[in-house]
Design a protein around this motif. Structure first.
Motif, PDB file in Angstrom:
ATOM      1  N   GLY A 301     -72.467  12.564   1.405  1.00 21.27           N
ATOM      2  CA  GLY A 301     -71.901  13.346   2.485  1.00 21.27           C
ATOM      3  C   GLY A 301     -72.364  12.860   3.840  1.00 21.27           C
ATOM      4  N   LEU A 302     -72.699  13.800   4.710  1.00 22.99           N
ATOM      5  CA  LEU A 302     -73.040  13.506   6.096  1.00 22.99           C
ATOM      6  C   LEU A 302     -74.552  13.423   6.300  1.00 22.99           C
ATOM      7  CD1 LEU A 302     -70.521  15.934   7.806  1.00 22.99           C
ATOM      8  CD2 LEU A 302     -70.454  13.425   7.959  1.00 22.99           C
ATOM      9  N   ALA A 303     -74.957  12.515   7.201  1.00 25.56           N
ATOM     10  CA  ALA A 303     -76.337  12.438   7.685  1.00 25.56           C
ATOM     11  C   ALA A 303     -76.296  12.635   9.199  1.00 25.56           C
ATOM     12  CB  ALA A 303     -76.954  11.092   7.335  1.00 25.56           C
ATOM     13  N   PHE A 304     -77.279  13.366   9.743  1.00 25.45           N
ATOM     14  CA  PHE A 304     -77.292  13.571  11.190  1.00 25.45           C
ATOM     15  C   PHE A 304     -78.727  13.758  11.673  1.00 25.45           C
ATOM     16  CE2 PHE A 304     -76.353  17.479   8.953  1.00 25.45           C
ATOM     17  CZ  PHE A 304     -77.173  18.440   9.514  1.00 25.45           C
ATOM     18  N   TYR A 305     -78.915  13.551  12.966  1.00 26.04           N
ATOM     19  CA  TYR A 305     -80.235  13.538  13.583  1.00 26.04           C
ATOM     20  C   TYR A 305     -81.137  12.521  12.877  1.00 26.04           C
ATOM     21  CZ  TYR A 305     -79.171  17.764  16.324  1.00 26.04           C
ATOM     22  OH  TYR A 305     -78.623  18.668  17.211  1.00 26.04           O
ATOM     23  N   SER A 306     -80.595  11.328  12.670  1.00 24.64           N
ATOM     24  CA  SER A 306     -81.358  10.274  11.983  1.00 24.64           C
ATOM     25  C   SER A 306     -82.127   9.426  12.988  1.00 24.64           C
ATOM     26  CB  SER A 306     -80.407   9.377  11.187  1.00 24.64           C
ATOM     27  OG  SER A 306     -81.073   8.228  10.726  1.00 24.64           O
ATOM     28  N   ASP A 307     -83.362   9.057  12.614  1.00 20.48           N
ATOM     29  CA  ASP A 307     -84.158   8.173  13.471  1.00 20.48           C
ATOM     30  C   ASP A 307     -83.912   6.698  13.141  1.00 20.48           C
ATOM     31  OD1 ASP A 307     -85.401   7.890  11.035  1.00 20.48           O
ATOM     32  OD2 ASP A 307     -87.440   8.149  11.797  1.00 20.48           O
TER      33      ASP A 307
END
Length: 746
Positions: A301-307
């Protein structure tokens, strides 16, 4: 708790297999003769097995798989997913020699097969494996799988063919052997070294189950080559590096607007990300994508606020649930599941649109534009967005977007009115007009998804109603079984009635009185051939002659595991059966002509014993399956040694009670249902077993698990409650409470 279905199916299958092996004594046939010893087989096959290593963008090792040589001029067979598109790969022999890869000779993504053209230094011919005929292997065939499981080179595992069945629309060979990543693409060979199939995947149900693609599909691919040079192959499906940045391995590909991820990632749990290089707008904003999973036990699915490394949030389906997680580092100990919820709006095996709305103090997660999760977690507050995949699933993505408002276009009033009429049964789907169809087409994706959701719900309700109808039919049968065994008093026709009732579990139309009359008529015909003073020997001779010489009753060898062989009505009609069902008929006829014949449950083979009246010959074992052949004690000893690998014990020769005999008939039916993973049939036989043995703890635990898996939540919990309230020794109360909680929260 989050993977309830997978875990319970695993527990059910393992428990049932253990019960079938330990609680029951199954009738079995002898295995086929082996052409080669395992040592000889390894020596013959191993030189033809190759290791395939897939390289990453920077030349690092992305994964390892297996292939095998099928042509001396350099043709290697493997799985499509082993080599995939867009990555260079190497091929080396079992002793480490590198083979030059020239081209992908043929490939088929759907059947997951590929043929690689290689060249050996010096032009030496390669040792090719012979292919078996393109026919399904027989159940019980001994086989061996060669490969590189979990990266361990040149491994061999021995097992048997469990069945040939359809899996996700493809014919597959089911194997009773452990299969792991790295086995993929390896040969499945019989004991003469012929290739029966190509190892494809492990089971999501049990670690000791695997699957292989039948060899016929490879033969068909070989006849229709579509060669691509290796230089061109590594450019196919290459992801656009200007817009995407894959991290943590896996093979991310792009075809037009479709992105896909294949293979395991390097992060824990097979995690891999593909981050968008698009600039993230100011809060609030949304990110969305449509995703389709090939394996619902995985996740994507979705990934967010990734470093750009190991820290990020994830929102994705996993095991049919919707999950919001926070990854704070590289290990499982830095992984936090924030929420994990079910949703009727998620459609398994379909395209589902995931959307996340990010604001200063909130995270809102939607599936198909329905809010499923709201969180105020703020451990991560900045970073890139993109896609994520986990475990062995191979997801496809489309329609990725970042923006201020990504809600799908709402249904028009006319479309909502049409759905309202559908809900109220004011119209049928087939009665839609052209104008209404055109109106639905204006919001085609949303309207179509809603129709699919409703269809799935109706299919679920239909399945539940059919289940209930079947249970209503068998409730009367189970009540009769319970009454038959309510006390230990000997009842003349109890064994006959119980065996016919068991057959009635699978066919509610059986007329039990008819088969009583049939057996009475058969006994009358035997008596007509006897003198008034006929002794036991004369009666046995007449019984054998009537059954085996005059009427052709025989053991069911060609379809030994067919359920009909365990149904007494079919045994009488078809004149074919298992040792136990033929023996039941023999005992019933014997009783009616004045013989005392008891059932004897040797391990793996049921026989009978004639117990003559005083003054006549000694007791005699009779093998009804072998046409009434007399069995000596030495014969019995040999049979026990062959099947159980031990000396005969006194208990092996004891007469069995009606209850034990009926249990054994049920065990044979349970074994068939377990091999085919027919959960509804397994439930029927457990219901019958508990009608006869209400305090059987193992059976009740298995039934509770099966009821939970098949959606019968309240009755699954009732089974657990029964055990919790019953004063039985050896019950693990904590484990029962965990099981009850799992069923309740599913």
């Amino acid at each position: 708790m989050d993977s309830f279905l997978k875990l319970l199916r695993l527990q059910v299958m393992k428990s049932l297999v253990a019960a079938l092996l330990c609680v029951f004594v199954l009738d079995a046939t002898s295995p086929a003769e082996e052409t080669l010893s395992l040592k000889e087989l390894i020596s013959k096959v191993r030189p033809s097995v190759v290791t395939i290593r897939v390289q990453g963008r920077d030349g690092e090792n992305l994964g390892i798989g297996t292939g095998f040589i099928i042509d001396e001029q350099g043709l290697v067979a493997t799985n499509f997913h082993v080599i995939n598109e867009g990555r260079r790969f190497s091929v080396e022999t079992f002793d480490g020699d590198k083979l030059k890869v020239l081209a992908v000779e043929a490939s088929d993504r759907t059947s997951d097969l590929a043929l690689i053209r290689v060249a050996f230094p010096g032009g030496i011919d390669l040792p090719a494996l012979p292919l078996a005929k393109a026919v399904d292997p027989e159940q019980g065939t001994r086989v061996a799988a060669f490969g590189n499981p979990l990266g361990f080179k040149d491994s061999v595992v021995d097992g048997i063919v469990s069945a040939v069945r359809e899996v996700q629309g493809r014919s597959m060979i089911q194997l009773a052997m452990p299969i792991e990543p790295g086995n993929s693409g390896g040969p499945l060979v019989d004991r003469s070294g012929r290739v029966l199939g190509i190892i494809n995947m492990k089971s999501a149900i049990d670690d000791n189950l695997g699957f292989a693609i039948p060899i016929g599909q490879l033969v068909s691919l070989r006849q229709s080559p579509n060669p691509v040079s290796i230089d061109r192959w590594v450019r196919l499906g290459k992801i656009n590096s200007q817009t995407w940045s894959p991290i943590m391995g896996a093979n991310w590909q792009q075809r037009g607007g479709l992105l896909s991820a294949r293979g395991m990632g390097k992060g824990f749990g097979g995690r891999s990300l593909c981050l968008a290089k698009q600039k993230v707008p100011r809060l609030p904003f949304e990110v969305a994508v449509s995703v389709k999973l090939d394996d619902e036990s995985g996740a994507a699915g979705l990934a967010f606020y990734s470093d750009g490394d190991n820290k990020h949030y994830g929102f994705y389906p996993s095991n049919g649930q919707l999950r919001l997680t926070c990854f704070k580092g590289p290990s499982v100990y830095s992984w936090e599941i924030l929420q994990d919820v079910p949703s009727d709006h998620y459609l398994p095996q379909q395209w589902n649109r995931l959307r996340v709305r990010l604001d200063v103090d909130s995270i809102e997660c939607y599936v198909n534009d329905h809010l499923v999760i709201t969180s105020t977690d703020s451990q991560l507050t900045d970073g890139s967005v993109g896609l994520a995949k986990f475990r062995n699933t191979n997801p496809d993505f489309r329609g990725f977007a970042i923006g201020q408002d990504l809600k799908a276009n709402p249904l028009s009033k006319a479309t909502r009115d049409w759905f309202s009429k559908l809900d109220q049964r004011d119209l049928l789907p087939s009665e839609i007009s052209d104008d209404e169809l055109a109106e639905l087409g204006k919001s085609s994706e949303t309207a179509a998804r809603e129709l699919i959701r409703r269809a799935a719900q109706l299919e679920k309700e239909t399945k539940q109603l059919r289940q209930l109808a079947d249970e209503v039919k068998r409730a009367k049968v189970l009540a009769k079984l319970t009454r038959l065994f309510a006390d230990d008093e000997v009842k003349g026709d109890r064994l006959l009635d119980a065996t016919l009732l068991v057959a009635g579990l699978d066919n509610s139309e059986i007329d039990i009185n008819h088969y009583h009359q049939r057996i009475d008529t058969m006994a009358s015909e035997i008596r007509e051939t006897l003198d008034d003073d006929a002794d036991s020997d004369a009666k046995i001779t007449a019984l054998n002659s009537y059954l085996f010489l005059q009427n052709g009753f025989h053991g069911g060898r060609s379809e030994y595991y067919h359920p009909a062989n365990s149904h007494l009505n079919r045994v009488i009609d078809d004149r074919e059966g298992l040792p136990i069902t033929l023996s039941i008929l023999y005992m019933e006829l014997g009783r009616r002509i004045g013989l005392t014949i008891k059932g004897v449950g040797l391990p793996g083979h049921f026989v009978v014993r004639h117990e003559p009246v005083d003054g006549e010959a000694n007791q005699q074992l009779i093998d009804v399956y072998e046409g009434g052949k007399l069995m000596s004690l030495d014969d019995a000893r040999l049979r026990v040694m062959q099947h159980a690998g031990r000396r005969v014990q006194a208990s092996d020769l004891e007469s069995q009670s009606d209850q034990q005999i009926v249990n054994r008939v049920l065990s044979n039916l349970m074994g068939i249902a377990t091999r085919s993973e027919d959960l509804e049939s397994m439930l029927r036989y457990l219901d019958a077993s508990l009608a006869i043995n209400p305090d059987a703890v193992d059976f009740r635990i298995m039934r509770a698990q099966l009821r939970g898996v098949t959606g019968r939540k309240s009755r699954g919990m009732a089974d657990v409650d029964y055990l919790l309230k019953t004063d039985l020794t050896g019950i693990d109360i904590q484990r029962l409470m965990q099981l009850r909680s799992a069923i309740e929260n599913h």
